[in-house]
Scaffold this motif. Structure first.
Motif, PDB file in Angstrom:
ATOM      1  N   LYS A  98       0.922  -1.197  -0.053  1.00 56.51           N
ATOM      2  CA  LYS A  98      -0.078   0.054   0.117  1.00 56.51           C
ATOM      3  C   LYS A  98       0.809   1.102  -0.026  1.00 56.51           C
ATOM      4  O   LYS A  98       0.581   2.302  -0.762  1.00 56.51           O
ATOM      5  CB  LYS A  98      -0.829   0.168   1.123  1.00 56.51           C
ATOM      6  CG  LYS A  98      -1.701   1.334   1.298  1.00 56.51           C
ATOM      7  CD  LYS A  98      -2.686   1.663   0.213  1.00 56.51           C
ATOM      8  CE  LYS A  98      -3.550   2.746   0.197  1.00 56.51           C
ATOM      9  NZ  LYS A  98      -4.008   3.137  -1.042  1.00 56.51           N
ATOM     10  N   ALA A  99       2.032   1.288   0.751  1.00 54.80           N
ATOM     11  CA  ALA A  99       2.868   2.333   0.796  1.00 54.80           C
ATOM     12  C   ALA A  99       3.388   2.614  -0.710  1.00 54.80           C
ATOM     13  O   ALA A  99       3.603   3.640  -1.323  1.00 54.80           O
ATOM     14  CB  ALA A  99       3.997   2.142   1.909  1.00 54.80           C
ATOM     15  N   ASN A 100       3.635   1.623  -1.354  1.00 53.35           N
ATOM     16  CA  ASN A 100       4.041   1.748  -2.870  1.00 53.35           C
ATOM     17  C   ASN A 100       3.064   2.504  -3.674  1.00 53.35           C
ATOM     18  O   ASN A 100       3.428   3.155  -4.530  1.00 53.35           O
ATOM     19  CB  ASN A 100       4.268   0.377  -3.418  1.00 53.35           C
ATOM     20  CG  ASN A 100       5.753  -0.278  -2.967  1.00 53.35           C
ATOM     21  OD1 ASN A 100       5.873  -1.653  -3.469  1.00 53.35           O
ATOM     22  ND2 ASN A 100       6.628   0.280  -2.100  1.00 53.35           N
ATOM     23  N   GLU A 101       1.924   2.335  -3.424  1.00 53.92           N
ATOM     24  CA  GLU A 101       0.867   2.888  -4.241  1.00 53.92           C
ATOM     25  C   GLU A 101       0.938   4.335  -3.838  1.00 53.92           C
ATOM     26  O   GLU A 101       0.743   5.304  -4.793  1.00 53.92           O
ATOM     27  CB  GLU A 101      -0.444   2.300  -4.019  1.00 53.92           C
ATOM     28  CG  GLU A 101      -0.485   0.875  -4.485  1.00 53.92           C
ATOM     29  CD  GLU A 101      -1.753   0.156  -4.139  1.00 53.92           C
ATOM     30  OE1 GLU A 101      -2.220  -0.948  -4.473  1.00 53.92           O
ATOM     31  OE2 GLU A 101      -2.734   1.044  -3.674  1.00 53.92           O
ATOM     32  N   LEU A 102       1.151   4.848  -2.639  1.00 58.75           N
ATOM     33  CA  LEU A 102       1.047   6.066  -2.056  1.00 58.75           C
ATOM     34  C   LEU A 102       2.259   6.668  -2.778  1.00 58.75           C
ATOM     35  O   LEU A 102       2.130   7.835  -3.290  1.00 58.75           O
ATOM     36  CB  LEU A 102       1.044   6.317  -0.747  1.00 58.75           C
ATOM     37  CG  LEU A 102      -0.152   5.448   0.142  1.00 58.75           C
ATOM     38  CD1 LEU A 102      -0.077   5.556   1.591  1.00 58.75           C
ATOM     39  CD2 LEU A 102      -1.524   6.313  -0.346  1.00 58.75           C
ATOM     40  N   LEU A 147       5.467  11.481 -13.588  1.00 55.81           N
ATOM     41  CA  LEU A 147       5.925  10.355 -13.770  1.00 55.81           C
ATOM     42  C   LEU A 147       4.575   9.352 -13.899  1.00 55.81           C
ATOM     43  O   LEU A 147       3.793   9.279 -13.143  1.00 55.81           O
ATOM     44  CB  LEU A 147       6.698   9.658 -12.914  1.00 55.81           C
ATOM     45  CG  LEU A 147       7.144   8.165 -12.952  1.00 55.81           C
ATOM     46  CD1 LEU A 147       7.885   8.145 -14.322  1.00 55.81           C
ATOM     47  CD2 LEU A 147       7.992   7.736 -11.875  1.00 55.81           C
ATOM     48  N   PRO A 148       4.460   8.722 -15.415  1.00 58.97           N
ATOM     49  CA  PRO A 148       3.118   7.834 -15.400  1.00 58.97           C
ATOM     50  C   PRO A 148       3.325   6.493 -14.660  1.00 58.97           C
ATOM     51  O   PRO A 148       4.340   5.918 -14.967  1.00 58.97           O
ATOM     52  CB  PRO A 148       3.039   7.630 -16.808  1.00 58.97           C
ATOM     53  CG  PRO A 148       3.912   8.569 -17.528  1.00 58.97           C
ATOM     54  CD  PRO A 148       4.916   8.903 -16.659  1.00 58.97           C
ATOM     55  N   THR A 149       2.559   6.193 -13.798  1.00 54.92           N
ATOM     56  CA  THR A 149       2.690   4.895 -12.831  1.00 54.92           C
ATOM     57  C   THR A 149       1.590   4.045 -12.853  1.00 54.92           C
ATOM     58  O   THR A 149       0.091   4.645 -12.880  1.00 54.92           O
ATOM     59  CB  THR A 149       2.980   5.324 -11.516  1.00 54.92           C
ATOM     60  OG1 THR A 149       2.010   6.082 -10.783  1.00 54.92           O
ATOM     61  CG2 THR A 149       4.263   6.235 -11.344  1.00 54.92           C
ATOM     62  N   THR A 150       1.634   2.954 -12.914  1.00 55.83           N
ATOM     63  CA  THR A 150       0.621   1.943 -12.770  1.00 55.83           C
ATOM     64  C   THR A 150       0.787   0.796 -11.928  1.00 55.83           C
ATOM     65  O   THR A 150       1.806  -0.111 -12.004  1.00 55.83           O
ATOM     66  CB  THR A 150      -0.015   1.319 -14.093  1.00 55.83           C
ATOM     67  OG1 THR A 150      -0.315   2.242 -15.267  1.00 55.83           O
ATOM     68  CG2 THR A 150      -0.853   0.298 -14.092  1.00 55.83           C
TER      69      THR A 150
END
Length: 334
Positions: free
Chosen positions: A157-161, A172-175
């Motif tokens: 979840k921290a990675n998503e934040l 930066l486009p992130t998915t």
């Protein structure tokens, strides 16, 4: 394209690298080859493509910022898939610091390298474990994921934040892809398919937690890789319908997306064991035990957003997937 993939000695990373090479991409693999499980399996995965003319491999740790920066400087990737992480829910109960180094420190090193390298799209592994104590099924992207039940889940979840921050600040486009119980040939030996297959093959009892009442959205490796590639080929863009007064957790006014990636067909754990027994040609005793700390009872992915946006369509039934897994298992472990 030039695509840097971390975790290419891992289960999903190796399968992804091979598919990208098959379609003509240049791939730079990055993996620390740690001994969380048998390194010989990692070497065997790599052996299938490490000599490919379009493949370069670097053995290094994501937490080593200098090594990450060196890889980006040498290869200058156009896109990046970050699959390297300290895996395993149960292991995080005994070794929490390993998750901080790999999943948090390592991920910020990737974000920084993508930012300064002007990478066109970062796709990264999240996990169905972020849904934690949620009980509403299927798990939907709109659901709150604020109650993790393991440090592994919290790190994902921290990675998503963290990704959203870089999408917002630097464009930066992130998915992020929330993987649901990936299985198949070349799978991890710490996960239930190989653990069960080993014991069934030897005629030994197997431990079945939650008294066998688990269900999992088992997703075959080929379907996962197809979904990762489709997401990679569609860089995240700002959501024109995003409403800051009623925010959707899976989209943003920044170039940011999060998706579930699963089979959308949960299977009872006892049914999965039954299929293993059928394909292995023997049955075994089941020790029915209580739920383990950090586990969740059920998982089920709502993949409608990934279907809509990139045409994701998992096609492997649990019957076919288990049969293919057992065929590989018998060949590899013979």
């Amino acid at each position: 394209m030039r695509i840097l993939v971390t975790g290419t000695a891992g289960f999903i990373g190796a399968a992804l690298a091979q598919r990208l090479l098959d379609r003509g991409d240049e791939v730079y693999g990055f993996d620390n080859h740690n001994d969380y499980y048998d390194p010989a399996l990692k070497e065997a995965r790599l052996a299938r493509f490490i000599d490919h003319p379009n493949y370069t491999h670097q053995r290094a740790d994501l937490a080593d910022a200098a090594a990450v920066d060196q890889a980006f400087a040498a290869f200058q990737p156009q896109r990046v898939v970050n699959l390297a992480a300290q895996a395993g829910v149960r292991y995080s109960l005994q070794n929490p610091r390993a998750y901080v180094q790999s999943n948090l420190v390592g991920f910020v090193n990737i974000l920084e390298a993508c930012r300064h390298g002007k990478v066109g799209h970062l796709v990264y592994a999240s996990s169905s474990s972020v849904y934690g104590a949620n009980r509403k099924m299927p798990f939907a992207l709109e659901d709150a994921v604020d109650h993790p039940v393991s440090l592994y889940a919290a790190s994902k979840k921290a990675n998503e934040l963290m990704a959203h921050t870089y999408s917002h600040l630097y464009g930066l486009p992130t998915t992020g892809l929330r993987f649901f119980t990936v299985y198949g040939p070349w799978g991890r030996p710490d996960m239930s398919p190989i653990l069960f297959a080993d014991r069934i093959s030897r005629g030994e009892p197997i431990d079945v937690f939650n008294h066998g009442h688990h269900s999992r959205d088992f997703t075959y490796i080929d379907d996962i890789v197809e979904g990762v590639i489709r997401a990679l080929d569609h860089p995240a863009e700002p959501d024109p319908a995003y409403d800051a007064e009623k925010p959707n957790p899976a989209t943003s006014s920044a170039p940011y997306r999060v998706y579930n990636i699963g089979n959308d067909q949960p299977v009872q754990l006892m049914r999965f064991i039954e299929l293993l027994e059928q394909n292995l040609g023997r049955t075994t005793q089941k020790n029915l035990l209580p739920m383990q700390p950090g586990d969740v009872a059920d998982t089920w992915a709502d993949v409608s957003a990934l279907r809509r946006d990139v045409g994701y369509a998992p096609a492997t039934s649990i019957e076919d997937g288990v049969a293919r897994f057992v065929e590989w298992y018998r060949g590899y472990y013979a």
